[in-house]
Every structure is written in C-alpha cells, then in structure tokens.
Enzyme design. Structure first.
Site, PDB file in Angstrom:
ATOM      1  N   GLN A 155       0.814  -1.217   0.000  1.00  0.00           N
ATOM      2  CA  GLN A 155       0.000   0.000   0.000  1.00  0.00           C
ATOM      3  C   GLN A 155       0.849   1.270   0.000  1.00  0.00           C
ATOM      4  OE1 GLN A 155      -3.062  -1.507   3.274  1.00  0.00           O
ATOM      5  NE2 GLN A 155      -3.843   0.246   2.150  1.00  0.00           N
ATOM      6  N   HIS A 156       0.205   2.377  -0.341  1.00  0.00           N
ATOM      7  CA  HIS A 156       0.702   3.740  -0.152  1.00  0.00           C
ATOM      8  C   HIS A 156       1.783   4.206  -1.121  1.00  0.00           C
ATOM      9  CE1 HIS A 156      -1.468   3.269   3.569  1.00  0.00           C
ATOM     10  NE2 HIS A 156      -0.558   2.518   4.125  1.00  0.00           N
ATOM     11  N   ASP A 175      -2.220  -4.976  -0.191  1.00  0.00           N
ATOM     12  CA  ASP A 175      -1.876  -6.294   0.344  1.00  0.00           C
ATOM     13  C   ASP A 175      -2.685  -6.653   1.581  1.00  0.00           C
ATOM     14  OD1 ASP A 175      -0.592  -4.356   1.850  1.00  0.00           O
ATOM     15  OD2 ASP A 175       1.404  -5.234   1.673  1.00  0.00           O
TER      16      ASP A 175
END
Length: 498
Positions: A79-80, A241
């Site tokens: 992520q991110h 994820d």
C-alpha cells in the site's frame, strides 16, 4: 474449470500463486526477491520496472500448461507507494514506498493546511500519517520538480501492475483509502484534502476512476502472448496487500481478526459500515469487497528480527531453534523496534531502543526474542484501541512470513490471550488476490456461489497442525513486560517528537 492467479507485489519480493478452485489447492507458485533503495533520510524506494521484471520472472517459472488455463489474475500490492506517470504512461521517478518516512514533514504540512489532524478525520476518516501517499506529492514537488511538473497520473503499486497488464488506468476503494485523500464514508475523494496537498493544481484530474471490487478488465493480448496466458484472461480490481490478505484469511465477515507478520505488522478486521475513530487510533480504510477494514499497521516487524539476525550472524530461518532456551520477557531485555520510524505508535521520526541490558541477558537469543516481542507489543498497542471501541474477537488468523514460525504463533497466542489459527495458504495476500479474481468471474457469470463470504468460507481452510492455544502463565509474563514497554514508550516520545 479454469485456474486463477494471485500476484502479490510486496516490499521484499513478488509472489505468484496459481489456484485450482475445483481441487481447492495451489497447483503452482513462484517467488522472486526485490531490491530496495534506502537512504539515511528515511527514504525507501523501488523502481516500477523492477516489479515488472520480477512478475515476468515469476510467470516464466510456472508450467506453460498451467499458464494456459489461467482464467483471471488478481493483483495485491504494497500500500501507499507513489508511482508518478506522464501523459504517455511513462514512469517519471522511483516509487516512494509505504515505509518511506522522508516525507513526515509533508504529513504535518498537509494536516495544517486542512485544519489539523482532527479536521482530516472529519473530512476523510483518517489523519495523514507517515508513509501515506498524500505526503509524497509535496515532497516530489520540492525535490523532483521536473517530474512533478510532468505528472499526469497518480498510481499505487498494484494499480501500476494492473496498468501494465491491461493498458487501463483505475483504482479501487480499499487501496485508495491508503492515499489519505479518500473520504472512506462516502467512498470518494475529499476535495479539501486534495487542495491541502496542492492548492495550485487539480490533483483529482491525476487520479484514475474508482472501480468496484468485482470489476474485471481484459488483459492486453500482446502481454498475454508474452506471459503464456490465454488472450481471454481477465484482471480483477485487485487491492492493497492488507485488503487481499483479509480475503485470503476469510476476514470478510464481522468478528474475525487477522494478523499479518511480514516486513510490516498489521491487524485488521471486517466492518459492514465505516469504522472511523475520532482519535485516529486505527486506519479507517475501505476493504476490497465493498465493505470497510479498520486496520492497525506497524512499520517494523521482520525488519527488526532480520536486523538482529544479521547483526548476530545467523539466519532468521534458525530463529525458532535459537529461542528454545528462552522464556517470555527475554529475561528482562526490552526492545522498542522502531528502526524505520513507526506508525503505531505514531513516531515517524522514532528509532530503535534497547532497555534492560545486564551482563547476563544480552545474548543473541534474548536479543532476537526481544525484537519479536517488541514487534508484537506495538501491535498490542493498536489492538487495545479496537477493544476499547467495543470490538471483540474469539481468535487470531495469522498470515505472512511470521505465521511459519512456531515461536511467533505461540507468542501471539500467549500475548493476546487468544487462540491462533493459520490458514493452509501461507501467502495470504497472493491467495486473496486469486480468490477475488475467482469471485469476480463467478459474479460476472451469474453463478449461484458468487457470494464472497460463502466463497471464502468454502475455500479458506485452516491448518490444525499450526494452531496455538494461549498459556495463562505466559500471558501474565507478557502482560508485565508490556507494561514496561508502555512506560518506556512514554519516556522516549519526547526524544522523537520532531
């Protein structure tokens, strides 16, 4: 019946599983490590072409006969991360990752421009924390101004792999929650937070459309030929994820608590409505099924244990055997394992600390145990916020690399005072991505078993050999050491406030 592939583009590696829903089993898998560019300023970056090359290598290791039967692919991604594209779809700069803390100052700048952390929670459900995508935009504007000037599209890592597979640009709500810009209550972008990030341009124009979790997009024909997949293969919406690991552990109904022990540590549970905490004690994300996913994330889990193993000259694969003669509490040795800064507790500028050293307890085994315990104490710190909010759980479903350690399984059971169950499929995120693809295909076909909760109940099976039950004596020992953890945490907070 066709096969379903799940890709997990993680921080340390890419993993690929091929699932046969008729046999209820993984029929092939492959994994390849990834490099990581790290800087002393807290930067953590990867190049998007590293991901693509590694995905290609994983598919090449699967038997061509199996590849030819793959009906759909689901993609899970860390992520991110911020992947900037120009108007022609070219990547403009290395991707800054979830564990990149070099943009911590920009988090504060965005929140100040929006009216403070509490106002951010009012606007979108979350404050802008270290690692969130939003903070990477002003950092890029300051430090990579030419790339920022040419920015046309903002993608996350799993979005980029979807783009490579299909030639289409989109996001889905679960992973998009981790940008910091998504109003999780409305499941749409917050114009106020986009403006607080950059008041001089329309960032919404850089964001792809948000698609439903059961979306399917055709794979590019030329790429299907290159990878040995059918040209009829489709790509599901995919997700972050943690969202995919929720599906892969059957965490798609209320009351299930999943714990993932990997590079980061996470705790998450399903909610049927937005689960926003006014104090921001957890991440109030959407999930990748149409629901929500209250989540606790730490930035240092196997990061800490691997660092200790390297320091002491042994492999983490031998960690369980090394700990055979140790006991809960590591003989008084206590680690605050904030090697990468930390999100839970919120100390983006934090650093690791070791306390309670004596002439007799400072051994490799106790040091390794203290790293494991410290990683779980950080998760416990977030878990207490979920319990304070009235959530109750009967067991933990453990996934990630830590789930393969008998010591870590027992430690989690003892520390949290809950039974620990481990799904048969240890690669929860990759398996969840394959299940999401299966679900989307069955929904599109109008199949009778297209309900995701029923599908997960049917396909997510627990391995009784890996279950762990809590021991009351160990639970008490960990509770005492956890109180010390909190005391030391309070003591060091002022040291890392800036």
């Amino acid at each position: 019946m066709g096969l379903f592939a799940g890709l997990d583009v993680g921080t340390q590696s890419v993993k690929l599983v091929v699932y046969d829903p008729e046999q209820r089993g993984i029929v092939a898998s492959a994994g390849q490590p990834l490099d990581l560019a790290a800087g002393d300023d807290g930067s953590r970056e990867q190049r998007a072409d590293w991901w693509v090359d590694t995905v290609r290598a994983c598919f090449a290791r699967i038997d061509p006969a199996l590849r030819g039967r793959i009906e759909a692919v689901g993609v899970s991604g860390q992520q991110h991360g911020f992947v900037p594209l120009d108007r022609d779809g070219n990547v403009l700069a290395p991707a800054k990752l979830w564990c990149d803390t070099s943009t911590s100052d920009e988090c504060d700048e965005i929140m100040e421009a929006a009216g403070g952390a509490a106002r951010c929670i009012e606007l979108a459900g979350n404050p802008i924390l270290a690692g969130y995508t939003a903070s990477k935009l002003p950092w890029t504007r300051k430090h990579r101004s030419q790339a920022y000037a040419r920015l046309a599209t903002i993608l996350l890592p799993h979005d980029y792999i979807n783009y490579w597979l299909t030639g289409e640009l989109w996001m889905e709500h679960g992973d998009a929650s981790g940008t910091g810009w998504l109003d999780v209550r409305r499941r749409d972008w917050s114009p106020e937070l986009l403006a607080a990030t950059d008041p001089d341009r329309d960032l919404r124009a850089c964001l792809p459309p948000l698609l439903a979790a059961d979306t399917l997009v055709p794979i590019r024909a030329a790429l299907a030929d290159e990878l040995g997949l059918p040209r009829s293969a489709q790509v599901s919406a995919g997700g972050g994820d943690n969202m995919m690991a929720a599906i892969g552990t059957g965490n798609v109904v209320p009351g299930v608590l999943s714990m993932s022990l990997g590079t980061s540590g996470t705790l998450f549970t399903y909610a049927g409505e937005p689960a926003v905490d006014p104090q921001g004690r957890w991440a109030a994300f959407c999930d990748s099924t149409g629901g929500w996913l209250p989540l606790i994330c730490t930035m240092n889990c196997t990061v800490a244990t691997e660092a200790v193993a390297r320091l002491c000259g042994f492999s983490s694969r031998d960690g369980d055997a090394l700990l055979a003669g140790t006991s809960p509490g590591a003989d008084g040795l206590l680690m605050l394992p904030f090697l990468n800064g930390e999100r839970t507790p919120d100390l983006p500028h934090g650093r690791g600390n070791l306390f309670g050293m004596t002439a007799t307890n400072l051994t490799p085994a106790n040091l390794y145990r203290a790293a494991m315990e410290g990683a779980l104490y950080s998760l416990m710190n977030g878990y207490e916020a979920l319990v304070d909010a009235g959530l109750r759980f009967e067991a933990i479903r453990l996934t990630g690399g830590g789930s393969q350690s008998a010591v870590w399984r027992q430690m989690a059971a003892d520390m949290f005072g809950l039974p620990v169950d481990v799904p048969e499929q240890s690669e929860g995120a990759a398996f969840g991505a394959a299940l999401q693809a299966l679900w989307a295909v069955r929904r599109a076909a109008g199949a009778g078993d297209s309900d995701l909760s029923a599908l997960a109940a049917s396909h997510v099976r627990l391995d009784p050999r890996l279950a762990a039950q809590p021991h009351s004596g160990a639970t008490a020992a960990y509770a005492a050491q956890y109180r010390h953890f909190l005391s030391h945490l309070d003591a060091i907070r002022p040291l890392y406030a800036d």
